[in-house]
Design a protein around this motif. Structure first.
Motif, PDB file in Angstrom:
ATOM      1  N   LYS A  83       0.597   6.323   5.638  1.00 43.27           N
ATOM      2  CA  LYS A  83       0.797   5.106   5.833  1.00 43.27           C
ATOM      3  C   LYS A  83       2.508   4.791   5.564  1.00 43.27           C
ATOM      4  CE  LYS A  83       1.120   0.380   4.717  1.00 43.27           C
ATOM      5  NZ  LYS A  83       2.560   0.475   4.650  1.00 43.27           N
ATOM      6  N   ASP A 143     -17.607  -0.124   6.554  1.00 39.20           N
ATOM      7  CA  ASP A 143     -16.441  -1.034   7.061  1.00 39.20           C
ATOM      8  C   ASP A 143     -15.724  -0.155   8.955  1.00 39.20           C
ATOM      9  OD1 ASP A 143     -15.108  -3.026   7.613  1.00 39.20           O
ATOM     10  OD2 ASP A 143     -13.181  -1.882   6.650  1.00 39.20           O
ATOM     11  N   LYS A 182     -15.094   2.249   2.609  1.00 39.57           N
ATOM     12  CA  LYS A 182     -14.611   2.472   3.924  1.00 39.57           C
ATOM     13  C   LYS A 182     -15.543   2.864   5.651  1.00 39.57           C
ATOM     14  CE  LYS A 182     -10.714   3.145   6.790  1.00 39.57           C
ATOM     15  NZ  LYS A 182     -10.853   2.405   7.145  1.00 39.57           N
ATOM     16  N   ARG A 236       0.094  -6.766   7.719  1.00 37.98           N
ATOM     17  CA  ARG A 236      -1.148  -6.762   7.333  1.00 37.98           C
ATOM     18  C   ARG A 236      -0.574  -6.751   5.735  1.00 37.98           C
ATOM     19  NH1 ARG A 236      -3.110  -2.830   4.089  1.00 37.98           N
ATOM     20  NH2 ARG A 236      -5.157  -3.607   3.597  1.00 37.98           N
ATOM     21  N   VAL A 252      -3.909   6.258   2.030  1.00 38.11           N
ATOM     22  CA  VAL A 252      -4.652   6.515   2.769  1.00 38.11           C
ATOM     23  C   VAL A 252      -4.587   8.163   3.301  1.00 38.11           C
ATOM     24  CG1 VAL A 252      -5.305   3.482   3.461  1.00 38.11           C
ATOM     25  CG2 VAL A 252      -3.252   5.691   4.245  1.00 38.11           C
ATOM     26  N   ALA A 279      -6.283   3.546  -1.596  1.00 39.36           N
ATOM     27  CA  ALA A 279      -7.473   2.595  -0.581  1.00 39.36           C
ATOM     28  C   ALA A 279      -8.939   3.316   0.159  1.00 39.36           C
ATOM     29  CB  ALA A 279      -6.076   1.771   0.363  1.00 39.36           C
ATOM     30  N   ASN A 280      -9.774   2.429  -0.174  1.00 38.96           N
ATOM     31  CA  ASN A 280     -11.155   2.251   0.444  1.00 38.96           C
ATOM     32  C   ASN A 280     -11.869   1.096   0.976  1.00 38.96           C
ATOM     33  OD1 ASN A 280     -13.923   3.456   0.241  1.00 38.96           O
ATOM     34  ND2 ASN A 280     -12.506   5.165   0.460  1.00 38.96           N
ATOM     35  N   ALA A 281     -11.539   0.276   1.538  1.00 42.01           N
ATOM     36  CA  ALA A 281     -11.949  -1.122   1.616  1.00 42.01           C
ATOM     37  C   ALA A 281     -11.729  -2.276   0.837  1.00 42.01           C
ATOM     38  CB  ALA A 281     -12.699  -0.727   2.590  1.00 42.01           C
ATOM     39  N   GLY A 282     -12.016  -2.678   1.185  1.00 38.70           N
ATOM     40  CA  GLY A 282     -11.981  -4.368  -0.154  1.00 38.70           C
ATOM     41  C   GLY A 282     -10.025  -4.098  -0.810  1.00 38.70           C
ATOM     42  N   THR A 283      -9.335  -4.057  -0.844  1.00 33.47           N
ATOM     43  CA  THR A 283      -8.441  -3.381  -0.959  1.00 33.47           C
ATOM     44  C   THR A 283      -7.811  -5.342  -1.853  1.00 33.47           C
ATOM     45  OG1 THR A 283      -6.406  -3.342   0.565  1.00 33.47           O
ATOM     46  CG2 THR A 283      -7.561  -1.142  -0.368  1.00 33.47           C
ATOM     47  N   ARG A 284      -7.931  -5.811  -0.867  1.00 36.46           N
ATOM     48  CA  ARG A 284      -7.363  -7.799  -1.262  1.00 36.46           C
ATOM     49  C   ARG A 284      -8.325  -8.220  -2.302  1.00 36.46           C
ATOM     50  NH1 ARG A 284      -7.144  -9.583   4.369  1.00 36.46           N
ATOM     51  NH2 ARG A 284      -7.195  -7.799   4.984  1.00 36.46           N
ATOM     52  N   MET A 339       0.483  -1.262   0.129  1.00 37.93           N
ATOM     53  CA  MET A 339       0.020  -0.035   0.521  1.00 37.93           C
ATOM     54  C   MET A 339       0.776   1.543   0.396  1.00 37.93           C
ATOM     55  SD  MET A 339      -3.629  -0.435   2.163  1.00 37.93           S
ATOM     56  CE  MET A 339      -2.649   0.943   3.435  1.00 37.93           C
TER      57      MET A 339
END
Ligand code: ADP
Length: 230
Positions: free
Chosen positions: A76, A166, A163, A83, A72, A118-123, A67
């Motif tokens: 970061k 989440d 996000k 993680r 973010v 990134a805004n949740a669900g990046t995997r 990331m």
């Protein structure tokens, strides 16, 4: 219940997928999934480094998730953390059963996922991009692997948490499937759900995966329809 961004409970965020976006990689993909922006690049099959990881009967998969510091809201810290290692591991576990690794003994397929926003669900976005990049690299696969999460927000089971959802949500369940093998290859759960809710959440996530799958196929078709052959 009204969702924060006005989506229906079973509605994905807008998704755009483009295959073959990086000239130096053997295969690549760029995905925009809601406010997530993610690149996936594939190198190989190539020589195994470090050598002791080499397998005589098959290729090994190395999956690196990163990331960017600016991805973010609060910068970061650059570099790998627990993680990132976890996500790299679960992504390669989700992909391995789909790839015909025994076609390439004593070699390595190297996968990089770079999250630039990134805004949740990046995997899920990363995994979705990776299998398009693998196909773009010409790596033989049993099928491409779509991924999507579902979860629980304010007591309701919903698809593809953003996000804000989440942060407030009670649970998030990322899933990846191999459609042609009818197999789930990623299933994680963060939060608390009853047994019945787990079933409903997983089923909704699978429905999301099947929609994502269509977008992956479309992206690959667009790439090859538009290709110039030399
Ligand atoms: P995923 O991105 O697969 O949903 P997580 O559930 O671990 O993975 O993270 C959810 C979201 O939290 C990420 O998509 C990102 O928006 C945010 N996030 C993750 N790690 C950090 C971090 N170190 N700093 C700020 N935000 C982060």
């Amino acid at each position: 219940m009204e969702r924060i961004d006005g989506r229906a409970f079973d509605e994905l965020r807008p998704i755009k997928i483009e295959a073959g976006v990086l000239k130096r990689a053997d295969g690549s993909c760029y995905i925009e999934w809601g406010k997530n922006k993610v690149y996936a690049a594939v190198y190989g099959p190539k020589e195994v480094l470090p050598r002791h990881l080499e397998r005589n009967d098959r290729a090994i998969l190395r999956c690196r998730y990163n990331m960017a510091p600016f991805s973010v809201e609060d910068r970061k810290r650059p570099g790998p953390d627990r993680r990132a290692v976890e996500i790299g591991k679960v992504m390669s576990g989700a992909l391995e059963p789909a790839i015909l690794l025994h076609h390439y003994p004593r070699s390595m397929i190297e996968i990089s996922v770079e999250v630039v926003q990134a805004n949740a669900g990046t995997r899920c976005a990363g995994l979705t991009a990776v299998s398009v990049a693998l196909a773009d690299a010409g790596i033989p696969m049993r099928d491409i692997v779509p991924s999507c999460a579902a979860g629980k927000v304010e007591g309701q089971i919903v698809l593809d948490l953003a996000k804000e959802e989440d942060n407030e949500g009670e649970a998030d369940v990322p899933v990846a499937i191999i459609p042609r093998l009818n197999q789930i290859t990623l299933l994680q759960m963060d939060g608390k759900l009853s047994e019945k809710e787990v079933e409903d959440t997983v089923n909704l996530a699978i429905k999301g995966c099947n929609e994502v799958y269509k977008l992956q196929v479309d992206a690959l078709k667009r790439k090859y329809e538009g290709a110039e052959y030399e």
